[in-house]
Design a protein around this motif. Structure first.
Motif, PDB file in Angstrom:
ATOM      1  N   TRP A   1      36.977  31.946  23.875  1.00 25.91           N
ATOM      2  CA  TRP A   1      37.947  30.888  24.171  1.00 25.91           C
ATOM      3  C   TRP A   1      39.369  31.361  23.879  1.00 25.91           C
ATOM      4  CZ3 TRP A   1      39.895  26.945  20.339  1.00 25.91           C
ATOM      5  CH2 TRP A   1      40.688  25.981  20.971  1.00 25.91           C
ATOM      6  N   ILE A   2      39.543  32.109  22.799  1.00 30.76           N
ATOM      7  CA  ILE A   2      40.869  32.629  22.450  1.00 30.76           C
ATOM      8  C   ILE A   2      41.367  33.582  23.529  1.00 30.76           C
ATOM      9  CG2 ILE A   2      42.089  34.091  20.791  1.00 30.76           C
ATOM     10  CD1 ILE A   2      40.281  32.897  18.615  1.00 30.76           C
ATOM     11  N   PHE A   3      40.458  34.437  24.032  1.00 31.64           N
ATOM     12  CA  PHE A   3      40.854  35.360  25.104  1.00 31.64           C
ATOM     13  C   PHE A   3      41.360  34.587  26.315  1.00 31.64           C
ATOM     14  CE2 PHE A   3      39.808  37.500  29.070  1.00 31.64           C
ATOM     15  CZ  PHE A   3      40.410  38.734  28.907  1.00 31.64           C
ATOM     16  N   ALA A   4      40.594  33.564  26.722  1.00 34.71           N
ATOM     17  CA  ALA A   4      41.015  32.769  27.883  1.00 34.71           C
ATOM     18  C   ALA A   4      42.336  32.071  27.618  1.00 34.71           C
ATOM     19  CB  ALA A   4      39.929  31.756  28.235  1.00 34.71           C
ATOM     20  N   GLY A   5      42.543  31.599  26.400  1.00 38.09           N
ATOM     21  CA  GLY A   5      43.797  30.925  26.072  1.00 38.09           C
ATOM     22  C   GLY A   5      44.983  31.852  26.123  1.00 38.09           C
ATOM     23  N   VAL A   6      44.810  33.086  25.636  1.00 43.77           N
ATOM     24  CA  VAL A   6      45.908  34.058  25.665  1.00 43.77           C
ATOM     25  C   VAL A   6      46.281  34.386  27.108  1.00 43.77           C
ATOM     26  CG1 VAL A   6      46.542  36.436  25.102  1.00 43.77           C
ATOM     27  CG2 VAL A   6      45.376  35.017  23.405  1.00 43.77           C
ATOM     28  N   VAL A   7      45.291  34.601  27.949  1.00 45.56           N
ATOM     29  CA  VAL A   7      45.567  34.889  29.359  1.00 45.56           C
ATOM     30  C   VAL A   7      46.285  33.718  30.007  1.00 45.56           C
ATOM     31  CG1 VAL A   7      44.500  35.346  31.604  1.00 45.56           C
ATOM     32  CG2 VAL A   7      43.652  36.502  29.556  1.00 45.56           C
ATOM     33  N   LEU A   8      45.824  32.518  29.703  1.00 44.85           N
ATOM     34  CA  LEU A   8      46.447  31.331  30.295  1.00 44.85           C
ATOM     35  C   LEU A   8      47.910  31.204  29.882  1.00 44.85           C
ATOM     36  CD1 LEU A   8      44.882  27.872  30.741  1.00 44.85           C
ATOM     37  CD2 LEU A   8      47.088  28.016  29.598  1.00 44.85           C
TER      38      LEU A   8
ATOM     39  N   ASP B   1      41.263  35.591  35.037  1.00 43.18           N
ATOM     40  CA  ASP B   1      40.192  35.952  34.089  1.00 43.18           C
ATOM     41  C   ASP B   1      39.089  36.747  34.776  1.00 43.18           C
ATOM     42  OD1 ASP B   1      41.395  34.846  31.896  1.00 43.18           O
ATOM     43  OD2 ASP B   1      40.354  32.918  32.055  1.00 43.18           O
ATOM     44  N   VAL B   2      38.652  36.280  35.943  1.00 46.22           N
ATOM     45  CA  VAL B   2      37.553  36.949  36.644  1.00 46.22           C
ATOM     46  C   VAL B   2      37.948  38.366  37.041  1.00 46.22           C
ATOM     47  CG1 VAL B   2      36.166  36.940  38.740  1.00 46.22           C
ATOM     48  CG2 VAL B   2      36.492  34.823  37.450  1.00 46.22           C
ATOM     49  N   VAL B   3      39.143  38.525  37.598  1.00 48.91           N
ATOM     50  CA  VAL B   3      39.595  39.859  38.013  1.00 48.91           C
ATOM     51  C   VAL B   3      39.742  40.776  36.806  1.00 48.91           C
ATOM     52  CG1 VAL B   3      41.494  41.150  39.063  1.00 48.91           C
ATOM     53  CG2 VAL B   3      40.722  39.003  40.096  1.00 48.91           C
ATOM     54  N   LEU B   4      40.393  40.282  35.768  1.00 44.57           N
ATOM     55  CA  LEU B   4      40.621  41.106  34.582  1.00 44.57           C
ATOM     56  C   LEU B   4      39.309  41.510  33.911  1.00 44.57           C
ATOM     57  CD1 LEU B   4      42.721  42.349  32.726  1.00 44.57           C
ATOM     58  CD2 LEU B   4      42.801  40.191  31.453  1.00 44.57           C
ATOM     59  N   LEU B   5      38.381  40.576  33.777  1.00 46.63           N
ATOM     60  CA  LEU B   5      37.089  40.882  33.139  1.00 46.63           C
ATOM     61  C   LEU B   5      36.272  41.843  33.985  1.00 46.63           C
ATOM     62  CD1 LEU B   5      36.177  37.314  31.845  1.00 46.63           C
ATOM     63  CD2 LEU B   5      36.959  39.260  30.482  1.00 46.63           C
ATOM     64  N   THR B   6      36.343  41.724  35.299  1.00 43.88           N
ATOM     65  CA  THR B   6      35.620  42.643  36.172  1.00 43.88           C
ATOM     66  C   THR B   6      36.155  44.062  36.025  1.00 43.88           C
ATOM     67  OG1 THR B   6      35.194  40.868  37.760  1.00 43.88           O
ATOM     68  CG2 THR B   6      34.945  43.129  38.549  1.00 43.88           C
TER      69      THR B   6
ATOM     70  N   ALA C   1      29.941  42.811  33.759  1.00 44.17           N
ATOM     71  CA  ALA C   1      30.933  41.874  34.301  1.00 44.17           C
ATOM     72  C   ALA C   1      30.415  40.440  34.250  1.00 44.17           C
ATOM     73  CB  ALA C   1      31.281  42.270  35.742  1.00 44.17           C
ATOM     74  N   LEU C   2      29.156  40.247  34.628  1.00 45.88           N
ATOM     75  CA  LEU C   2      28.577  38.905  34.556  1.00 45.88           C
ATOM     76  C   LEU C   2      28.556  38.402  33.119  1.00 45.88           C
ATOM     77  CD1 LEU C   2      25.615  39.233  37.096  1.00 45.88           C
ATOM     78  CD2 LEU C   2      27.740  37.946  37.400  1.00 45.88           C
ATOM     79  N   TRP C   3      28.240  39.290  32.194  1.00 50.41           N
ATOM     80  CA  TRP C   3      28.223  38.896  30.786  1.00 50.41           C
ATOM     81  C   TRP C   3      29.611  38.465  30.317  1.00 50.41           C
ATOM     82  CZ3 TRP C   3      26.583  37.304  26.327  1.00 50.41           C
ATOM     83  CH2 TRP C   3      27.290  37.601  25.172  1.00 50.41           C
ATOM     84  N   LEU C   4      30.626  39.256  30.636  1.00 49.24           N
ATOM     85  CA  LEU C   4      31.975  38.928  30.188  1.00 49.24           C
ATOM     86  C   LEU C   4      32.446  37.601  30.776  1.00 49.24           C
ATOM     87  CD1 LEU C   4      33.679  42.446  30.374  1.00 49.24           C
ATOM     88  CD2 LEU C   4      33.144  41.136  28.304  1.00 49.24           C
ATOM     89  N   ILE C   5      32.201  37.404  32.058  1.00 47.69           N
ATOM     90  CA  ILE C   5      32.621  36.147  32.684  1.00 47.69           C
ATOM     91  C   ILE C   5      31.856  34.969  32.090  1.00 47.69           C
ATOM     92  CG2 ILE C   5      32.657  34.881  34.872  1.00 47.69           C
ATOM     93  CD1 ILE C   5      33.060  37.604  36.269  1.00 47.69           C
ATOM     94  N   GLY C   6      30.550  35.110  31.934  1.00 45.69           N
ATOM     95  CA  GLY C   6      29.754  34.036  31.334  1.00 45.69           C
ATOM     96  C   GLY C   6      30.146  33.772  29.901  1.00 45.69           C
TER      97      GLY C   6
END
Length: 411
Positions: free
Chosen positions: A24-31, A53-58, A101-106
Motif C-alpha cells: 500500500w505504501i508503494f502505491a501511495g508513493v507512486v500516486l 503501477d502496472v507498467v512500473l511493476l511489469t 509481474a502477476l505477483w507484484l501487481i496482485g
C-alpha cells in the motif's frame, strides 16, 4: 474459543499485515509522484495511478533479481509452513518473469485494499469513540453527547477487522506460493537433487554395513580363536587385532555420520581406495587368515569413485570369505585389462568340492554357505551403478567372486 483467538495472537498475522501495508505504501508513493491528488477527481487520480503501477511493476519484474528479492521478503514476512514453497532464486525464464509481474501487481492491489480498509476502520473508530461525544470548536473539544450505546460495537468492529487481516494475509501467502513457488524446471531440479541425496544416503548405509560387518566378523573370529588357543602371545595378538579393527570401524562410523550431517571437512570425509588395500590385507593376515593378493593397477589409473568402490567390493568379498569359510586361504587378484578393471576373490568352498545345482548361485547369490546374499547383492549393485557386472558361485572347488567394471565411467 482458542481456535478463534489463536490467529489473532499469532506473530505471523502481524508480519503478513506489515507485508500488505508495504504494498500500500508503494502505491501511495507512486500516486503522490504521479498523477498527484491536488484538485483532481477520483477517476482522474485512480486510472493514471493504476496504469503507472502496472507498467512500473511489469518493468521491475523483468529484472531476474526481482523474483529473488520478492521471494526472500515473502519467506520472512508471510511465514510459510515450508520455506521451499516460496522460491528465493532469480528468474531464469520468461515464464518466471510473467509470474513475478502477476505477483507484484496482485500484491500491490491487495495491499492497497488492506490499507484502505485500515484507514476506513480507524476513521470509524474515531467516529464511534470521539466524534459522538465531542465536537471541535475552534481549537477546543466541547462535549455534545454522553451516551454510550455505540461502545459494544467497537470490540466487534475490532474483532472483524483483525480477522479480515488474517484472511488477507492468508490470501497473500497463497498468492506467493502460487506465483513465487518453484517453476516446473526448478521442481524437476529439486526432485533430481532429492533423488541424488537419497542415493547418497543409501550408498553411505551400504558402506557402513560393509565396514561394520567386516569389523564384527574379524572380532568374532579373533575372540573365538583366542578362547580356544592356550597361547598368551596369540591372545595378545588377537586382542591387538580386535582393537585395531574396532578403531577402524569407529573411524568409518564417524566419517559416515559426518557425511550424513553434510559436513564440509575434507579430511573427515576422505574415503579409502585401492591404495589402502595392502593395509587392509595386512589386518586380515594379522587376524590369522592367509591372504594372497596381486594388485596390478598403475598409480592414478583408476577414477576416484571406481577406486573407492573397488575397495568396498574387495572388503565385502573378504568379509564373506572369513564368515563362511573361516581358516581357508583367500586369493585376491586386481588387474586392468582391455579398458576394464577386473577383481577376482576366491576361497576354498566348504562343500567338499561338490558344486550346487546349476544356476543356484546366480539366482540366490550363492550356495548354502552364502545365506541371505545381502553382501553379494550390494556388490552387484555397486558394479551395476558403475556400468559393470558381478558374478559369484562355485568354480573348480572354489567359491569365486568376479567383478568387471569399465575404467571410463558411463561406457
Amino acid at each position: 474459543m482458542p481456535r478463534i483467538l489463536a490467529p489473532l495472537l499469532a506473530g505471523a498475522t502481524y508480519a503478513r499485515w506489515l507485508h500488505l501495508l508495504i504494498g500500500w505504501i508503494f502505491a501511495g508513493v507512486v500516486l503522490m509522484i504521479y498523477p498527484g491528488t491536488y484538485h483532481k477527481s477520483l477517476t482522474e487520480v485512480l486510472v493514471p495511478s493504476v496504469a503507472v503501477d502496472v507498467v512500473l511493476l511489469t518493468l521491475i519484474a523483468m529484472l531476474p533479481a526481482a523474483r529473488q528479492a520478492e521471494g526472500i521478503q515473502a519467506r520472512l514476512l508471510l511465514v510459510p509452513d515450508r520455506a521451499e514453497d516460496i522460491a528465493a532464486e532469480p528468474a531464469r525464464t520468461w515464464a518466471d518473469r510473467r509470474r513475478t509481474a502477476l505477483w507484484l501487481i496482485g500484491r500491490i492491489a491487495l495491499g492497497s485494499a488492506a490499507g484502505l480498509v485500515s484507514v476506513f476502520t480507524l476513521t470509524l473508530f474515531y467516529s464511534l469513540l470521539i466524534a459522538p461525544q465531542t465536537i471541535l470548536v475552534g481549537v477546543q473539544l466541547a462535549p455534545v453527547d454522553r451516551s454510550f450505546w455505540y461502545l459494544p460495537v467497537v470490540p466487534l468492529l475490532l474483532f472483524g477487522y483483525l480477522w479480515l487481516m488474517v484472511w488477507a494475509g492468508r490470501l497473500q501467502l497463497a498468492m506467493a506460493v502460487r506465483l513465487l513457488g518453484p517453476s516446473r524446471e526448478e521442481r524437476l531440479v529439486e526432485a533430481e537433487l532429492r533423488a541424488e541425496q537419497l542415493l547418497e544416503r543409501n550408498r553411505l548405509a551400504r558402506e557402513l554395513h560393509d565396514s561394520i560387518g567386516h569389523a564384527l566378523t574379524v572380532t568374532v573370529l579373533q575372540a573365538g580363536a583366542a578362547r580356544e588357543v592356550d597361547d598368551q602371545a596369540f591372545v595378545a595378538k588377537a586382542l591387538e587385532v580386535i582393537e585395531e579393527t574396532g578403531r577402524q570401524a569407529m573411524e568409518d562410523l564417524e566419517r559416515t555420520l559426518v557425511l550424513l550431517r553434510e559436513a564440509t571437512d575434507g579430511a573427515a570425509t576422505e574415503r579409502p581406495g585401492v591404495e589402502q588395500l595392502p593395509d587392509f590385507f595386512d589386518a586380515v593376515r594379522a587376524a590369522g587368515s592367509l591372504v594372497e593378493a596381486w594388485i596390478d593397477v598403475p598409480p592414478g589409473k583408476l577414477p576416484r569413485v571406481l577406486s573407492h568402490e573397488s575397495y568396498r567390493i574387495v572388503q565385502e568379498g573378504v568379509t564373506n570369505a572369513l564368515k563362511y569359510a573361516p581358516g581357508e586361504p583367500i586369493g585376491i587378484r586386481i588387474t586392468v585389462r582391455d579398458g576394464q578393471l577386473e577383481i577376482r576373490c576366491a576361497n576354498a568352498a566348504q562343500t567338499g568340492g561338490v558344486p550346487p545345482p546349476t544356476g543356484s548361485a546366480s539366482r540366490s547369490g550363492g550356495t548354502a554357505q552364502r545365506k541371505g546374499g545381502k553382501g553379494l547383492r550390494g556388490i552387484r549393485e555397486r558394479a551395476a551403478l558403475l556400468g559393470g557386472e558381478a558374478t559369484a558361485g562355485p568354480e573348480s572347488g572354489e567359491w569365486v567372486l568376479a567383478v568387471q567394471m569399465p575404467l571410463r565411467l558411463g561406457t
